[in-house]
Motif scaffolding. Structure first.
Motif, PDB file in Angstrom:
ATOM      1  N   TYR A 153      -3.953  -8.481  18.156  1.00  0.00           N
ATOM      2  CA  TYR A 153      -4.613  -7.166  17.576  1.00  0.00           C
ATOM      3  C   TYR A 153      -4.249  -6.918  15.978  1.00  0.00           C
ATOM      4  CZ  TYR A 153      -4.782  -5.961  22.722  1.00  0.00           C
ATOM      5  OH  TYR A 153      -5.078  -6.017  23.953  1.00  0.00           O
ATOM      6  N   PHE A 154      -5.130  -6.797  15.227  1.00  0.00           N
ATOM      7  CA  PHE A 154      -4.945  -6.310  13.978  1.00  0.00           C
ATOM      8  C   PHE A 154      -5.336  -4.875  13.613  1.00  0.00           C
ATOM      9  CE2 PHE A 154      -5.825 -10.966  13.888  1.00  0.00           C
ATOM     10  CZ  PHE A 154      -4.848 -11.370  13.199  1.00  0.00           C
ATOM     11  N   SER A 155      -4.472  -4.406  12.641  1.00  0.00           N
ATOM     12  CA  SER A 155      -4.819  -2.941  12.151  1.00  0.00           C
ATOM     13  C   SER A 155      -4.087  -3.103  10.590  1.00  0.00           C
ATOM     14  CB  SER A 155      -3.849  -1.956  12.937  1.00  0.00           C
ATOM     15  OG  SER A 155      -2.525  -2.304  13.126  1.00  0.00           O
ATOM     16  N   SER A 156      -4.923  -1.953  10.017  1.00  0.00           N
ATOM     17  CA  SER A 156      -4.485  -2.015   8.659  1.00  0.00           C
ATOM     18  C   SER A 156      -3.674  -0.638   8.529  1.00  0.00           C
ATOM     19  CB  SER A 156      -5.461  -2.070   7.630  1.00  0.00           C
ATOM     20  OG  SER A 156      -6.453  -0.803   7.925  1.00  0.00           O
ATOM     21  N   ARG A 157      -2.710  -0.599   7.460  1.00  0.00           N
ATOM     22  CA  ARG A 157      -2.119   0.769   7.073  1.00  0.00           C
ATOM     23  C   ARG A 157      -1.917   0.911   5.651  1.00  0.00           C
ATOM     24  NH1 ARG A 157       3.774  -2.185   8.310  1.00  0.00           N
ATOM     25  NH2 ARG A 157       3.911  -3.400   6.573  1.00  0.00           N
ATOM     26  N   LYS A 158      -1.982   2.289   5.379  1.00  0.00           N
ATOM     27  CA  LYS A 158      -2.221   2.432   3.867  1.00  0.00           C
ATOM     28  C   LYS A 158      -0.652   2.240   3.253  1.00  0.00           C
ATOM     29  CE  LYS A 158      -5.485   6.414   4.139  1.00  0.00           C
ATOM     30  NZ  LYS A 158      -5.628   7.802   3.930  1.00  0.00           N
ATOM     31  N   THR A 159      -0.719   1.295   2.549  1.00  0.00           N
ATOM     32  CA  THR A 159       0.510   0.770   1.647  1.00  0.00           C
ATOM     33  C   THR A 159       0.251   0.488   0.264  1.00  0.00           C
ATOM     34  OG1 THR A 159       2.247  -0.408   1.893  1.00  0.00           O
ATOM     35  CG2 THR A 159       0.347  -1.425   2.596  1.00  0.00           C
ATOM     36  N   THR A 160       1.121   0.504  -0.524  1.00  0.00           N
ATOM     37  CA  THR A 160       0.866  -0.208  -1.788  1.00  0.00           C
ATOM     38  C   THR A 160       1.207  -1.640  -2.055  1.00  0.00           C
ATOM     39  OG1 THR A 160       1.720   1.668  -2.972  1.00  0.00           O
ATOM     40  CG2 THR A 160       1.707   0.003  -4.411  1.00  0.00           C
ATOM     41  N   ILE A 161      -0.113  -2.298  -2.383  1.00  0.00           N
ATOM     42  CA  ILE A 161       0.107  -3.629  -2.290  1.00  0.00           C
ATOM     43  C   ILE A 161       1.009  -4.342  -3.181  1.00  0.00           C
ATOM     44  CG2 ILE A 161      -1.500  -5.795  -2.691  1.00  0.00           C
ATOM     45  CD1 ILE A 161      -3.893  -4.412  -1.813  1.00  0.00           C
ATOM     46  N   ASN A 162       1.917  -5.179  -2.509  1.00  0.00           N
ATOM     47  CA  ASN A 162       2.969  -5.782  -3.158  1.00  0.00           C
ATOM     48  C   ASN A 162       2.384  -7.163  -3.849  1.00  0.00           C
ATOM     49  OD1 ASN A 162       5.363  -7.178  -4.161  1.00  0.00           O
ATOM     50  ND2 ASN A 162       6.666  -6.541  -2.597  1.00  0.00           N
ATOM     51  N   GLU A 163       1.789  -7.110  -5.195  1.00  0.00           N
ATOM     52  CA  GLU A 163       1.063  -8.197  -5.492  1.00  0.00           C
ATOM     53  C   GLU A 163       1.822  -9.426  -5.777  1.00  0.00           C
ATOM     54  OE1 GLU A 163      -2.118  -9.394  -9.110  1.00  0.00           O
ATOM     55  OE2 GLU A 163      -1.337  -7.276  -8.638  1.00  0.00           O
ATOM     56  N   LYS A 164       2.911  -9.253  -6.349  1.00  0.00           N
ATOM     57  CA  LYS A 164       4.030 -10.101  -6.696  1.00  0.00           C
ATOM     58  C   LYS A 164       4.469 -11.065  -5.524  1.00  0.00           C
ATOM     59  CE  LYS A 164       8.291 -11.216  -9.109  1.00  0.00           C
ATOM     60  NZ  LYS A 164       9.391 -10.776  -9.815  1.00  0.00           N
ATOM     61  N   GLU A 165       4.527 -10.061  -4.439  1.00  0.00           N
ATOM     62  CA  GLU A 165       5.229 -10.704  -3.175  1.00  0.00           C
ATOM     63  C   GLU A 165       4.248 -11.476  -2.645  1.00  0.00           C
ATOM     64  OE1 GLU A 165       8.379 -11.817  -0.732  1.00  0.00           O
ATOM     65  OE2 GLU A 165       8.391 -10.905  -2.554  1.00  0.00           O
ATOM     66  N   TYR A 166       3.008 -10.816  -2.619  1.00  0.00           N
ATOM     67  CA  TYR A 166       1.863 -11.470  -1.905  1.00  0.00           C
ATOM     68  C   TYR A 166       1.566 -12.733  -2.516  1.00  0.00           C
ATOM     69  CZ  TYR A 166      -3.357 -12.298  -1.062  1.00  0.00           C
ATOM     70  OH  TYR A 166      -4.449 -13.032  -0.594  1.00  0.00           O
ATOM     71  N   LEU A 167       1.395 -12.876  -4.004  1.00  0.00           N
ATOM     72  CA  LEU A 167       0.922 -14.159  -4.538  1.00  0.00           C
ATOM     73  C   LEU A 167       1.865 -15.243  -4.211  1.00  0.00           C
ATOM     74  CD1 LEU A 167      -0.421 -12.893  -8.115  1.00  0.00           C
ATOM     75  CD2 LEU A 167      -1.558 -13.853  -6.139  1.00  0.00           C
TER      76      LEU A 167
END
Length: 719
Positions: free
Chosen positions: A683-697
């Motif tokens: 199951y997937f869901s989304s939550r409101k959060t500030t995207i951590n672009e540095k960690e994501y990349l």
């Protein structure tokens, strides 16, 4: 469910064809190329057909007496009733086609019979009586001294009720457009275009257009009696025609074109009030389909009794019109709230189905109000590309343990025939190939579901059932202008058989993507809508133009990503701008512009020896990016549709091994996507959060490397 796109080819249009089109675009700074391509693709390729399509003045409307003896019998019987001062009742229906049909006969027959003294009307209560004639109502009319009933938009299959009326000495004239009975009913006249071949110009008439033809015949037979011109009824005809989603061909298109001309300058104070409420001026079919019609239809959906809508459309009292129009507005707001609730519940029920084995979606609930089930069934059928039937099993004092509901179909599947195949399980049903209503004992619902699914599976391969989007034109963003809008307005009115144009914009991207909070407020009610606003850009217009995507979140559009997008292009009367509205979206087959690391292992092409015959396999730099985009797309689809999926099937769809999937799931946590696994379902869901672009990349770089590594291992194992 992934939509299939059918993209129209580009044709070499003959010069004579373009010359005719340019006659109608000479005041527009375009050459008419777009509308020429669209009309040619839609099969309009003869000179006379083109001229009548573009200009209703070139069309010769069909005589009402093409209905032959049935029309003549009706005219003779009505004249007899006029001479003998009989009491006549118009028996209508509660939807927009039925309400406008009743209004046309009320005003049209009102030129020959004294309203309220000789002439009355009856609109069945949607929640108590349902469609068609009923014996209780006929009893009441008999007690009032009615000797002739004229139906509109109903009555063709009410054989039992017709026989009952005959026993009470009441004659019946049927005007209708729904499915015919096997044998002609025992009526004075049945005026129904379904008796014609489907190529006849009257075949597609809706109920209001059939009613108009009856009035037209009376005007021709007795031209000295009427005071009001028959053409004054055409604004009502246009409302009913467009609301009922009949194919706008032959006389249907002509009547709709002429009716919209009349609607722009209508003298009806009730119609003017409805146009004000929907902020329309009557020059567009959308003012009907998204403005007037939903408000009329909402009254019976919420209250059951919609008889005051006839008064709203025909009154000459402005104060009364304002009061009644506001009542339709309140009902429409309640309808929207109820529809939203039922649609959310229906989506959850669909999530529990195995669509790979489901041909017809049949859903039931004991809390659903029947009034909005047709609207929700329409949304479900369009979304999942298969017929949908929603049933309410709510127990009421007069329900007799019956499930009641509505059905909607998709192109190419005859819904009426499907339901007819299960008639032994039903207590009643009616409709046409695209829409139907029904009632059946609650205990028969499982048998009905199994039977109708089996019937459709016998006819077609359900694995090929998927929503289809027909794309008319491929355009660039710079071509989405007021001039294009004006040019394509030539094909209006749009509707069944002549849908609103859909455009494909390839290799585009989005900027200024954000969610907008749209809400409707009335008294203590607030209806909220999810809509994403954006700027649509491509190489022809990098600065872009503003647009919208209703019912979708901004999280569904990635920055630095190229897309192919299907849109409709229309005028936003609230923002006073021409704008694209997204219909569907896919990642572009062209360059994928993901913001990944500049690592050579990600950026460079790698040539590998794949087998022993010296052939080479090119590992393209976009391959692993496309795989990642595919993964994100499937995750977002599952979130948006609140669906779970077997984890093994999920891995097959994203083409990932255990280790690759593990890293991919960790990476999307930085985007606010979370997952849980229960009973082998993910199951997937989304939550409101500030995207951590540095960690994501950082995590994305490692995930891309693992995707590449897994791909390389597969290559060597298959050597």
């Amino acid at each position: 469910m992934i939509n299939q796109w059918n993209i129209a080819p580009i044709y070499d249009i003959p010069k004579w064809f373009q010359d005719i089109v340019q006659e109608y675009t000479k005041n527009i700074p375009t050459k008419g190329d777009f509308v020429s391509q669209l009309l040619w693709h839609r099969g309009i390729r003869e000179e006379k057909e083109l001229q009548t399509f573009l200009d209703s003045r070139n069309y010769k409307p069909t005589s009402p007496f093409d209905f032959g003896q049935e029309m003549k019998r009706a005219v003779i019987r009505l004249n007899q009733a006029r001479e003998e001062r009989e009491k006549i009742c118009i028996w209508g229906d509660f939807d927009a086609d039925g309400i406008t049909s009743t209004s046309v006969l009320w005003e049209g027959l009102g030129q020959f019979f004294a309203q309220d003294l000789q002439l009355s009307y009856h609109i069945p209560n949607r929640l108590k009586e349902s469609h068609g004639l009923n014996c209780e109502g006929i009893d009441t009319l008999a007690q009032e001294g009615v000797t002739l009933i004229v139906t509109c938009d109903t009555g063709s299959t009410n054989l039992k009720e017709i026989d009952y009326a005959n026993e009470l000495g009441i004659d019946i004239i049927v005007t209708d457009h729904h499915t015919l009975p096997d044998d002609r009913p025992q009526v004075v006249s049945i005026i129904n275009p379904r008796y014609f071949k489907n190529t006849h110009p009257l075949y597609h008439l809706s109920g209001v257009a059939v009613a108009y033809k009856l009035v037209e015949a009376l005007y021709e037979a007795f031209p000295d009696i009427p005071i009001q011109p028959v053409e004054d009824l055409l604004d009502l005809v246009a409302i009913g025609l467009i609301a009922d989603l009949v194919e706008l061909k032959g006389d249907c298109r002509y009547l709709a074109q002429e009716g919209i001309k009349k609607l722009q300058n209508t003298n009806r104070c009730g119609v003017k009030q409805l146009l004000q409420l929907c902020k329309g001026n009557g020059d567009r079919p959308m003012d009907i389909s998204f403005g007037i019609a939903p408000r009329i239809n909402a009254v019976s959906r919420i209250h059951g009794d919609a008889s005051f809508c006839v008064k709203l459309l025909t009154t000459k009292n402005l104060k009364e019109a304002i009061t009644l129009a506001n009542q339709t507005e309140e009902a429409n707001l309640n309808r929207k709230e109820l529809q939203q609730t039922v649609l959310k519940q229906a989506h959850k029920k669909v999530a529990d189905l195995d669509l790979s084995t489901t041909a017809v979606i049949v859903l039931e609930d004991n809390q659903w109000e029947t009034g909005v089930l047709g609207l929700v069934a329409s949304a479900i059928s369009q979304e999942y590309g298969r017929p949908s039937i929603l049933l309410s099993t709510m127990k009421t004092s007069d329900s007799n343990n019956l499930a009641r509901g509505s059905a909607r179909s998709v192109s190419g599947i005859n819904l009426y025939d499907l339901i007819f195949s299960q008639k032994h399980l039903l207590s009643g049903f009616g409709g046409h190939p695209f829409a139907a209503g029904m009632a059946l004992p609650i205990e028969n619902v499982p048998l009905f579901r199994d039977g109708i699914n089996q019937k459709l599976k016998q006819k077609l391969d359900i694995t090929k059932l998927q929503p289809i989007i027909d794309i008319d034109l491929t355009v660039t963003v710079s071509q989405l202008t007021q001039e294009l809008f004006k040019e394509l307005k030539l094909i209006e009115p749009c509707g069944m058989g002549n849908s609103a144009p859909k455009y494909l914009v390839k290799n585009c991207w989005f900027t200024d993507v954000r969610n907008k909070n749209i809400s409707s407020k009335k008294k203590n009610k607030t209806i909220k809508y999810l809509v994403t606003s954006f700027k649509l850009c491509d190489s022809s217009k990098p600065d872009g133009i503003f647009g919208s995507w209703w019912g979708h979140s901004s999280s569904e559009i990635l920055s630095n990503q190229n897309y192919d997008v299907v849109i409709e292009f229309d005028y936003n009367k609230f923002n006073k701008q021409y704008e694209p509205r997204i219909v569907d979206i896919k990642t572009s087959d062209s360059q994928l512009n993901l913001n990944v690391s500049e690592s050579p292992t990600v950026k460079n092409n790698i040539v590998l020896k794949a087998n022993n015959n010296n052939s080479e396999t090119l590992f393209n730099k976009d391959f692993h990016k496309q795989k990642w985009i595919n993964f994100l797309g499937i995750v977002k689809y599952l979130i948006n549709h609140q669906q779970s999926i077997d984890i093994k099937i999920f891995q097959e769809k994203v083409v990932m091994g255990d280790r690759t999937l593990e890293y991919s799931l960790k990476t999307i946590e930085n985007l606010g996507f979370i997952h849980t696994i229960e009973n082998n379902n993910i199951y997937f869901s989304s939550r409101k959060t500030t995207i951590n672009e540095k960690e994501y990349l950082k995590n994305l770089q490692k995930t891309i490397a693992i995707i590449k590594e897994e791909y390389l291992q597969t290559l060597f194992l298959n050597k």
